[in-house]
Structures are given as C-alpha cells and as structure tokens.
Design a protein around this motif. Structure first.
Motif, PDB file in Angstrom:
ATOM      1  N   CYS A 185      36.529 -46.504   3.422  1.00 64.03           N
ATOM      2  CA  CYS A 185      37.821 -45.878   3.132  1.00 64.03           C
ATOM      3  C   CYS A 185      38.500 -46.572   1.946  1.00 64.03           C
ATOM      4  O   CYS A 185      39.089 -45.915   1.077  1.00 64.03           O
ATOM      5  N   THR A 193      39.743 -44.957  -1.840  1.00 60.00           N
ATOM      6  CA  THR A 193      41.052 -45.056  -2.504  1.00 60.00           C
ATOM      7  C   THR A 193      40.950 -45.848  -3.802  1.00 60.00           C
ATOM      8  O   THR A 193      41.639 -45.530  -4.783  1.00 60.00           O
ATOM      9  N   GLU A 219      48.371 -39.679  -1.561  1.00 59.45           N
ATOM     10  CA  GLU A 219      49.321 -40.160  -0.561  1.00 59.45           C
ATOM     11  C   GLU A 219      48.795 -39.797   0.818  1.00 59.45           C
ATOM     12  O   GLU A 219      48.080 -38.797   0.978  1.00 59.45           O
ATOM     13  N   ALA A 220      49.119 -40.616   1.803  1.00 60.49           N
ATOM     14  CA  ALA A 220      48.682 -40.349   3.168  1.00 60.49           C
ATOM     15  C   ALA A 220      49.552 -39.276   3.797  1.00 60.49           C
ATOM     16  O   ALA A 220      50.778 -39.286   3.665  1.00 60.49           O
ATOM     17  N   ALA A 245      42.531 -39.687   9.545  1.00 60.49           N
ATOM     18  CA  ALA A 245      43.505 -39.726   8.448  1.00 60.49           C
ATOM     19  C   ALA A 245      43.264 -38.547   7.522  1.00 60.49           C
ATOM     20  O   ALA A 245      42.141 -38.015   7.437  1.00 60.49           O
ATOM     21  N   LEU A 278      44.274 -37.611   3.440  1.00 64.46           N
ATOM     22  CA  LEU A 278      44.911 -37.987   2.183  1.00 64.46           C
ATOM     23  C   LEU A 278      45.154 -36.719   1.364  1.00 64.46           C
ATOM     24  O   LEU A 278      44.285 -35.849   1.268  1.00 64.46           O
TER      25      LEU A 278
END
Length: 269
Positions: A229, A233, A244-245, A263, A265
C-alpha cells in the motif's frame, strides 16, 4: 419472546440476511443460537422478519470455486470489490450519467452493482485474461444487461462494453478512445509488479485525457501488506497523481471478513 431474546434476534438478523441472501459461506454464523430463538419463540414473528424483508435488485454471478484458476485470481470476487460496490451504492452521484472505466473487472460484481443502482450512461468492463473476459461477458448477460451492440436507443440501461486491456501494453490512443469520466479498480494491489503497472496505466490515462476535465479514479483495496500500500501511494506521488483517502462507509450489504481492513483512495488524474 422475552425482551433479552428480542434484542439478540435483532442483533442476529442483519448478519443472517446479508449472508443468506448473498448465498455466501455461513461457517461463522451462530446457527445454534438462531435455532434456539426460533424454537423458543411463541409466534412466527422472528421467521417472518427474516423472510418478509423487502429486497432490491440482485446481482447474480458465475464464479470459480478455486481462488486461483486458469492461472488467474480474476474468476472470483474479492472483498474490496464488495466494499467498493457498497460505497458506490451509497454514493450514486459519483457515477450517474457518466462513463465509467473499470480496470481489472474480474467476475464483474462491482460493475454490475453500479450499472443496476447508479445509472451510469456507459460502463466499460476490462481485464486481460481470456477466461476472465469470457466469464465476465456471461455474467453481464446473466444479469439482464446487453452488450453495446444489442442496446437500443430508448434503453434505460447503460451502454455496456467489455474490453481486453493489458496494462503493460495498452497504448495512449487505445485508452483515450474510452473517454472515461470515472475510473475504478478493486483489489488489484496484490503485489509490487501490479502496483507499478497500475500506476503506469493511470499515468497514460492522465496524459491522454489532459484536454478534457480530469476524471476521478477510485481504487479500493484490502490492506494485506502495508508495504505494498505504501508503494502505491509513493508511486502516485512520483507520477504526480494527487490522492486522498475516502472516509470509511457504514453500509454493510455484503458478507466479507469482519477483520479485513479495507480502503478506497480517490485519485485525480
């Protein structure tokens, strides 16, 4: 039914509905507890609450029973695809009346859910494996959607296409022809090689679409290896792609591992 039994039944029902109606494995469901509540209930209310819940549209999938089959993991649905589908159904405006390109569609769960609930104008499923593409086309037809050549002008369904798309060889003109407003992908960050390939294809998309409004991209993944991960990024930063998350959503419609960390993004290409 005693008050404490009623409270326990309310707690059990949502889990039962998600798992039973999705026809997923129920090994962890507390069957004995449910059986006791049904046996001790003085009336049919508990069973009626289970069976008479209103239901919406459904998604039907043909999948492999093996995690890896024909040399690919794309013949089964992974947790992040379910998570992204839930988020999409809670945020239909992100897709309504827009052209959506999905990278690595796999069995097609996320795309089918978006096509049925979010009213996109067009949806492009894509993958690189021939067996995945064959299964994907079958799942699209299984859910009552037509491929683009079969869609009539007065159809309310989105224009649906299936594209063979290899991230490592696809050219900028081929990507530009899709003209997406939104790009999505789910559970494609499973090793460093795919991370680098994904970022490269996102870079090409960004470059070839620079003369139109920048599309949003939503990448959903299960956090299995934090280093992978972090690599994603980091590579986005090197490529100059802002991200952005997306806040975690609370709409749990599908059964997936309770302990899984998911998650999404949001990228701006």
């Amino acid at each position: 039914m005693a008050p404490e039994e009623s409270t326990e039944a309310v707690r059990l029902l949502p889990s039962f509905e998600r798992r039973f109606l999705a026809a997923r494995a129920l090994r962890s469901f507390p069957w004995q507890s449910l059986e006791e509540k049904l046996r001790d209930s003085s009336g049919p209310e508990l069973l009626l609450n289970i069976l008479q819940k209103p239901s919406g549209d459904s998604v039907t999938l043909s999948e492999s029973t093996a995690i890896i089959s024909h040399g690919t993991t794309g013949l089964v649905t992974w947790d992040a695809a379910l998570y992204l589908a839930e988020w999409a159904m809670q945020n239909p405006a992100a897709f309504a009346h827009r052209t959506v390109l999905e990278l690595g569609s796999g069995a097609g769960l996320t795309g089918l859910a978006i096509c049925k609930t979010c009213r996109p104008s067009a949806y492009i499923f894509s993958d690189c494996h021939s067996c995945v593409l064959e299964q994907l086309r079958g799942n699209i037809l299984l859910n009552g959607l037509s491929l683009e050549a079969d869609v009539t002008d007065d159809s309310e369904s989105p224009r649906v296409t299936v594209a063979q798309l290899d991230w490592d060889v696809v050219t900028a003109p081929q990507l530009a022809a899709f003209q997406p407003d939104v790009v999505i992908a789910a559970d494609v960050l499973y090793c460093p090689e795919t991370v680098l390939s994904l970022v490269r294809v996102l870079q090409r998309l960004s470059a070839c679409l620079k003369n139109q409004q920048a599309p949003d991209a939503y990448i959903a993944f299960t956090v299995r290896n934090p280093e992978t991960c972090q690599l994603f990024t980091n590579e986005l930063g090197i490529a100059g792609i802002p991200w952005e998350a997306v806040p975690h959503h609370d709409q749990k419609l599908f059964p997936y591992e309770e302990h899984s960390e998911m998650a999404i993004l949001k990228l701006t290409l």
